[in-house]
Design a protein around this motif. Sequence first.
Motif, short mmCIF file in Angstrom:
data_model
loop_
_atom_site.label_atom_id
_atom_site.label_comp_id
_atom_site.label_asym_id
_atom_site.label_seq_id
_atom_site.Cartn_x
_atom_site.Cartn_y
_atom_site.Cartn_z
N GLY B 85 28.16 20.27 -10.87
CA GLY B 85 27.82 21.60 -10.33
C GLY B 85 28.56 22.66 -11.13
N CYS B 86 28.09 23.89 -11.03
CA CYS B 86 28.64 24.94 -11.88
C CYS B 86 28.40 26.30 -11.23
CB CYS B 86 27.95 24.86 -13.23
SG CYS B 86 28.44 26.14 -14.38
N PRO B 87 29.38 27.21 -11.31
CA PRO B 87 29.18 28.53 -10.70
C PRO B 87 28.24 29.42 -11.51
CG PRO B 87 31.32 28.44 -11.76
CD PRO B 87 30.72 27.08 -11.89
N ASP B 89 24.75 30.23 -13.63
CA ASP B 89 23.38 29.91 -13.26
C ASP B 89 22.48 30.17 -14.47
OD1 ASP B 89 21.46 28.98 -11.62
OD2 ASP B 89 21.32 30.73 -10.32
N CYS B 90 22.60 29.28 -15.46
CA CYS B 90 21.81 29.48 -16.68
C CYS B 90 20.36 29.06 -16.43
CB CYS B 90 22.39 28.67 -17.82
SG CYS B 90 24.11 29.06 -18.14
N THR B 91 19.47 29.86 -16.95
CA THR B 91 18.04 29.60 -16.77
C THR B 91 17.67 28.19 -17.22
OG1 THR B 91 17.78 31.88 -17.47
CG2 THR B 91 15.78 30.60 -17.25
N TYR B 92 18.21 27.80 -18.37
CA TYR B 92 17.80 26.55 -19.00
C TYR B 92 18.60 25.35 -18.54
CZ TYR B 92 21.82 28.22 -21.58
OH TYR B 92 23.05 28.71 -21.88
N CYS B 93 19.51 25.54 -17.56
CA CYS B 93 20.46 24.47 -17.22
C CYS B 93 19.75 23.22 -16.71
CB CYS B 93 21.45 24.95 -16.16
SG CYS B 93 22.64 23.68 -15.75
N ILE B 94 20.07 22.11 -17.32
CA ILE B 94 19.44 20.84 -16.98
C ILE B 94 19.90 20.36 -15.60
CG2 ILE B 94 21.19 19.46 -18.17
CD1 ILE B 94 17.47 18.67 -18.03
N THR B 169 33.13 25.49 -22.31
CA THR B 169 32.95 26.42 -21.20
C THR B 169 32.14 27.66 -21.58
OG1 THR B 169 34.15 27.62 -19.47
CG2 THR B 169 35.13 27.66 -21.67
N LYS B 170 31.65 28.34 -20.53
CA LYS B 170 31.07 29.68 -20.71
C LYS B 170 31.88 30.68 -19.89
CE LYS B 170 26.26 28.54 -21.62
NZ LYS B 170 25.61 27.46 -20.91
N THR B 171 33.07 30.25 -19.46
CA THR B 171 33.92 31.12 -18.65
C THR B 171 35.13 31.54 -19.47
OG1 THR B 171 35.42 29.46 -17.80
CG2 THR B 171 33.30 29.65 -16.69
S1 SF4 Z 1 24.25 25.37 -18.65
FE1 SF4 Z 1 26.44 24.94 -18.39
S2 SF4 Z 1 27.34 26.89 -17.85
FE2 SF4 Z 1 25.15 27.11 -17.55
S3 SF4 Z 1 24.83 26.64 -15.38
FE3 SF4 Z 1 24.53 24.74 -16.51
S4 SF4 Z 1 26.55 23.73 -16.50
FE4 SF4 Z 1 26.86 25.88 -15.95
#
Ligand code: SF4
Lengths: 323, 347
Positions: B85-87, B89-94, B169-171
């Motif tokens: 899980g992840c805070p 919310d990327c459009t393409y997130c698998i 990370t993207k944080t």
């Molecule tokens: S792509 Fe990575 S950063 Fe983006 S929502 Fe999914 S797990 Fe999080």
Amino acid sequence: MILQYIQTNQVNVADDSFRVTFAPRLDELKNSIREVGVINPITLRHTQEGTYQVVTGYKRLLACLELNRQTIPALIYEPHDLSPMQAFLYNLHDNIFTRELNVVEKYTICSKLVKLYAVSEEDVVKHYLPLLGEEPSYKILHQYLGLEQLIEAMKVHVVEKGAALSSAMRIAEFTPSTQNSLVNVLKHVNPSTNKLNELLTLIREIAARDGTSVEEILQRYQLLTIVADPSVAAPEKVMALRQTLRSVRLPHLTERQNQLTELIQGLQLPQSARLVADPYFEDPKLKLECQFSAPEELNALVSKIQEAFEKQHWHKIFEWYRA
Amino acid sequence: MKFDQIWIDRNALAYPATQFIRDKLKNVPCDVVEDVHALKHPSDLRSAKRQLVLTVHRGLAFKACQGMCEGVVCCGYYTIDVGSGCPCDCTYCILQHYISNNPMTTIYVNIEEILGIVKKHIEAEPSRQFRIGTGELSDSLAYDDITGYSKIITAFFAAQANAVFEFKTKTVTIDNLIGLKHNGKIVVSWSLNPQKIIDSEEKHSASLKERLAAAKKCVGSGYRVGFHFDPMINYPEWEKDYKEVVEAIFENVPASSIAWISLGTLRFPHHLKPIVEKRFPDTKIFCGEFIPANGKMRYFRPLREEMYKKMYGWIDNKAPYTERYLCMETPFVHKTVAEETRKHIQM
Ligand code: SF4
């Protein structure tokens, strides 16, 4: 419940509370009524206001009205004998066990159950979808409920062409004015479900990519002209429509596929040999297919192929393919 | 991220991480459950992300990168699962598809046991150099402010002879990392995209500027850093925008501190598309020219190759010896891109 001959004009045809039937075909029924009259009485529900609601036999009533018949045999329920929900279920069962329902009728059933008769979604999924011949799935229920967005003309089109739920659902995602334009194109063709879904997806994606309306796409690429040509057979129209849309949606791929076809033609291979490449250009391997029925034929074929491959052209194909 | 509820697996109660996280989230309602599997059911992703499950990982926590599929070149990466899980919310997130049946945020509290398993594996092959990361089912640092796992992981890998660990990370949750002793065994990496894409497709993630500033800070603390252009998106102004991002990297970080830069263009299993279209109806990421290849939808090969070649060219202009690789690409693309890059370097 009593059997009576009711004046057809006393029945409130506009009240569709219990109706499931959509876009019925009446010709055969009218012929039958003309010949032998109405064999099975319809069922009506008397209202407090003194009018009659149709419970079952909507098509028979419509046929009689179109034939200008003044009366129709009917079994009459008083309001306290038949609740609205019971009346709807009578209609539902009268229809589902006698014929195949179309997608708009299935939508009507789901929608009325949830919205008019306050049946829970869970109950519709578990109990009613299997009755309609569908998997008991929320996804399917929501797909049916999504058909609410179909305009009347599109509903008629969907039923006439026997479109599948997956196509109807895609169409319902378009705005009413777009559906209006689409109907004018789609009425000229009769693609399979897969082809129709592909065409709809292509149209939607091109419009989204180019930030323009579907109407503009239909006009810009003259899609109506393609399908309206009376001299072209329906399957060819679908093919032409697909080719045009794919070349717009996938311009690089289409251009490259055309170039490859030209290059392969330039090899002038014998008719019984074929050079095949991955249509998406992912696989670096090319395949040579040959057909022969005797050793001498194979010998002749091999020397012709060798002749073709000795040309400089052959290397060009490789270089081009890898570039 | 703000959580609405914590669910604690009874088996997780005995682990110190459980208490540590509870202390960090004192005001969040908390319940102990006998069977966390009972909590698993498909639900709205946005609200499910706000439910936190603390549990114990019992399965295969250390494995070869799962992103692999037949027909693509493996970069030899290993992953460990410390949560899912992840805070962001990327459009393409698998993850929208992978964890759709269990979308709550999950943290595995038995971190020491998980690292124990890693130790066994890497010690069993002392002559091999392992590259290991978290971040397959989550962002490596997104929850570090409540878990403090980066400190434990850094201390562990600093002591390993044959492994390098990567936080991806993207944080900008890097505070715990600053000042730690890492022995050069830690790489802190950021996924990068032009700000335009971050704004439209990477909701709730840090901005490009923030990511690069965090990278600079980590370099200041002696870390090597990595950058992943993954997924690269092909859109009309991509060239100008991605070139600017490459330039921004080298303005912020010295080439000598860059462990690697990876590239991967957008790819997705076809069943992800309807999920994304429903959640993000305005997204334009599917407008590109995609074709089916190796079980996924990918940009048409010449487009991918063009993107990679140009990116390699821009990197070469700045620092030609920077380590770079393509992620999940076919041998065919690897070959054509490598040939072109060789030509470029020889010129
Ligand atoms: S792509 Fe990575 S950063 Fe983006 S929502 Fe999914 S797990 Fe999080």
